[in-house]
Design a protein around this motif. Sequence first.
Motif, PDB file in Angstrom:
ATOM      1  N   THR A 166     -99.946   2.175 -50.496  1.00  0.00           N
ATOM      2  CA  THR A 166    -100.179   2.454 -49.343  1.00  0.00           C
ATOM      3  C   THR A 166     -98.815   3.093 -48.691  1.00  0.00           C
ATOM      4  O   THR A 166     -97.720   2.715 -49.113  1.00  0.00           O
ATOM      5  CB  THR A 166    -100.312   1.084 -48.281  1.00  0.00           C
ATOM      6  OG1 THR A 166    -101.406   0.295 -48.864  1.00  0.00           O
ATOM      7  CG2 THR A 166    -100.635   1.223 -46.979  1.00  0.00           C
ATOM      8  N   LYS A 167     -98.957   4.192 -47.893  1.00  0.00           N
ATOM      9  CA  LYS A 167     -97.915   4.966 -47.446  1.00  0.00           C
ATOM     10  C   LYS A 167     -97.233   4.437 -46.045  1.00  0.00           C
ATOM     11  O   LYS A 167     -97.740   3.998 -45.318  1.00  0.00           O
ATOM     12  CB  LYS A 167     -98.299   6.572 -47.329  1.00  0.00           C
ATOM     13  CG  LYS A 167     -99.174   6.978 -48.412  1.00  0.00           C
ATOM     14  CD  LYS A 167     -98.010   7.108 -49.814  1.00  0.00           C
ATOM     15  CE  LYS A 167     -98.808   7.555 -51.050  1.00  0.00           C
ATOM     16  NZ  LYS A 167     -99.066   8.924 -50.956  1.00  0.00           N
ATOM     17  N   ILE A 168     -95.942   4.894 -45.735  1.00  0.00           N
ATOM     18  CA  ILE A 168     -95.435   4.424 -44.593  1.00  0.00           C
ATOM     19  C   ILE A 168     -94.897   5.693 -43.918  1.00  0.00           C
ATOM     20  O   ILE A 168     -94.317   6.513 -44.573  1.00  0.00           O
ATOM     21  CB  ILE A 168     -94.256   3.554 -44.906  1.00  0.00           C
ATOM     22  CG1 ILE A 168     -94.755   2.192 -45.753  1.00  0.00           C
ATOM     23  CG2 ILE A 168     -93.462   3.028 -43.835  1.00  0.00           C
ATOM     24  CD1 ILE A 168     -93.771   1.337 -46.205  1.00  0.00           C
ATOM     25  N   VAL A 169     -95.311   5.557 -42.614  1.00  0.00           N
ATOM     26  CA  VAL A 169     -94.973   6.890 -41.580  1.00  0.00           C
ATOM     27  C   VAL A 169     -93.836   6.113 -40.913  1.00  0.00           C
ATOM     28  O   VAL A 169     -94.222   5.237 -40.262  1.00  0.00           O
ATOM     29  CB  VAL A 169     -95.908   7.255 -40.839  1.00  0.00           C
ATOM     30  CG1 VAL A 169     -95.751   8.447 -39.689  1.00  0.00           C
ATOM     31  CG2 VAL A 169     -97.445   7.746 -41.667  1.00  0.00           C
ATOM     32  N   GLY A 170     -92.803   6.781 -40.707  1.00  0.00           N
ATOM     33  CA  GLY A 170     -91.456   6.140 -40.213  1.00  0.00           C
ATOM     34  C   GLY A 170     -91.119   7.410 -39.065  1.00  0.00           C
ATOM     35  O   GLY A 170     -90.968   8.409 -39.190  1.00  0.00           O
ATOM     36  N   THR A 171     -90.834   6.493 -37.725  1.00  0.00           N
ATOM     37  CA  THR A 171     -90.830   7.416 -36.588  1.00  0.00           C
ATOM     38  C   THR A 171     -88.945   7.552 -36.544  1.00  0.00           C
ATOM     39  O   THR A 171     -88.537   6.546 -36.485  1.00  0.00           O
ATOM     40  CB  THR A 171     -91.119   6.843 -35.266  1.00  0.00           C
ATOM     41  OG1 THR A 171     -92.574   6.546 -35.531  1.00  0.00           O
ATOM     42  CG2 THR A 171     -90.867   7.582 -34.090  1.00  0.00           C
ATOM     43  N   LEU A 172     -88.327   8.819 -36.746  1.00  0.00           N
ATOM     44  CA  LEU A 172     -87.015   9.009 -36.627  1.00  0.00           C
ATOM     45  C   LEU A 172     -86.523   9.048 -35.217  1.00  0.00           C
ATOM     46  O   LEU A 172     -87.107   9.610 -34.553  1.00  0.00           O
ATOM     47  CB  LEU A 172     -86.748  10.236 -37.585  1.00  0.00           C
ATOM     48  CG  LEU A 172     -87.367  10.254 -39.020  1.00  0.00           C
ATOM     49  CD1 LEU A 172     -86.720  11.482 -39.613  1.00  0.00           C
ATOM     50  CD2 LEU A 172     -86.778   8.955 -39.464  1.00  0.00           C
ATOM     51  N   GLY A 173     -85.537   8.481 -34.963  1.00  0.00           N
ATOM     52  CA  GLY A 173     -84.693   8.229 -33.566  1.00  0.00           C
ATOM     53  C   GLY A 173     -83.304   8.007 -33.864  1.00  0.00           C
ATOM     54  O   GLY A 173     -82.739   8.028 -34.492  1.00  0.00           O
ATOM     55  N   PRO A 174     -82.871   7.505 -32.705  1.00  0.00           N
ATOM     56  CA  PRO A 174     -81.403   7.078 -32.508  1.00  0.00           C
ATOM     57  C   PRO A 174     -80.812   6.305 -34.036  1.00  0.00           C
ATOM     58  O   PRO A 174     -79.681   6.340 -34.000  1.00  0.00           O
ATOM     59  CB  PRO A 174     -81.545   6.208 -31.227  1.00  0.00           C
ATOM     60  CG  PRO A 174     -82.356   6.807 -30.458  1.00  0.00           C
ATOM     61  CD  PRO A 174     -83.511   7.110 -31.340  1.00  0.00           C
TER      62      PRO A 174
END
Length: 527
Positions: A30-38
């Motif tokens: 299962t893949k993981i989508v990460g939201t990039l931020g501070p």
Amino acid sequence: MHSGHLLLEEPIRMVSILDPSKASFFPAMTKIVGTLGPRSRSIEVISRCLEAGMSVARFDFSWHDPEYHQETLENLKAAVKLTKKLCAVMLDTVGPELQVVNKSEQAISLEADDTVILTPDEGQEASSNLLPINFDGLSKAVNKGDTIFIGQYLFTGSETTSVWLEVSEVQGNDVVCVIKNTATLTGALFTLHASQIRIELPTLSDKDKEVISSWGVQNKIDFLSLSYTRHAEDVRHAREFLSKLGALSQTQIFAKIENIEGLNHFDEILQEADGIILSRGNLGIDLPPEKVFLFQKAALYKCNMAGKPAVVTRVVDSMTDNLRPTRAEATDVANAVLDGSDAILLGAETLRGLYPVETISTVGRICAEAEKVFNQDAYFKKTVKYVGEPMTHLESIASSAVRAAIKVKASVIICFTSSGRAARLIAKYRPTMPVLSVVIPRLKTNQLKWSFTGAFEARQSLIVRGLFPMLADPRHAAESTSATNESVLKVALDYGKASGIVKSHDRVVVCQKVGDASVVKIIELED
């Protein structure tokens, strides 16, 4: 990765649950989508996120400017080079998102049973009595008794960080609300969600189009996450817009289902979109709590049968501030995998959470454990039955490759592909072993210059469960009749050996084109 598979229906020795899991080159199917931020935009942290299992980086344009996101993307490119791990880029549109504007960024305390006014006058200062919003049509859309939810990044609905309001009256363009719970709002922007109310704003706003035309084109984004998709026409309109941009004609559109309207038109949206994101934060507000699980199971089933990637959001909210998920969250991640999710999307957890790397690692481990008890046999039969007969040529080859791989207990399925379609079809049948998609680049020209395709197709498989891409030498054609395919296969097998997914005496199933014929063959590796 196929070994040691159990079924939940079978007896499990309880003591075996405590056995440590074996390390694997791929943290999970299962893949993981990460939201990039501070908290997750430095080269060092992004590198660790990639090592932990992130395969798609999401850039959320509902906050901050393109320059900020460009800096983050440049760091992502550096991290990809450093770790030698592919990562796809997803641009998340703002869409018709309503926001409360808090220019001073001072904390706003709201007390239960008090009243607060929502006003479209953005020049006003946000306070406990007045909240400026970015939409002048709210007063025309709501009625007395309607529910409104406000929170930072639509967090958890926690009574201390987000607030429920009930509309008591409309005064001109202003909406007067009764506060239902005591809360403190902190930050510059808060998302506002009016439950089960249609907001007359375009799905793809002018601001979205501007960002896609500049930032999106410049960076050749792999995925467009279309926020607040409500109709199939929204997807068609977005695709038409992308096709005019040339460079983004291959960009895949993931429809984000966030409200009742999108839910009601789900089947038509699924037909048009390349994939679906179940935005459970907003949906959890629109749907009664007892209906949320039902929508998730039904939507994932439809996506699975259509062979289109399905992404689930909002699974480990508490890890924004804590090192461990709650018991309910850990179970929720596992259930998303068992229900058929291709990927898990992390939002606030990696965007501004204290433990972005640990969150990705924890979610990956839970996914890997859930995959071990996924009933592949039942899923395979269900999928074959749904597809029916006669199967298309490609569907028949894909299902046969998976059936053969399971029967001979293959370590990996290797698929040669140019478009990525054959590999995605194999992954649709959820084999228990990884599918190594060997993408053969194609040479094309626009009469002015030559270029290779293939990179898009490779990165776009990074959101499909069980599919792992590698780019082949462009001198070798996917349907070559010569010995070149054997040399590409050797490269793929060497990669498999180096990564530990295949070893001596393992069996490997290979799916490739030879002339006009598609061939599935079984190879047993020698010493």
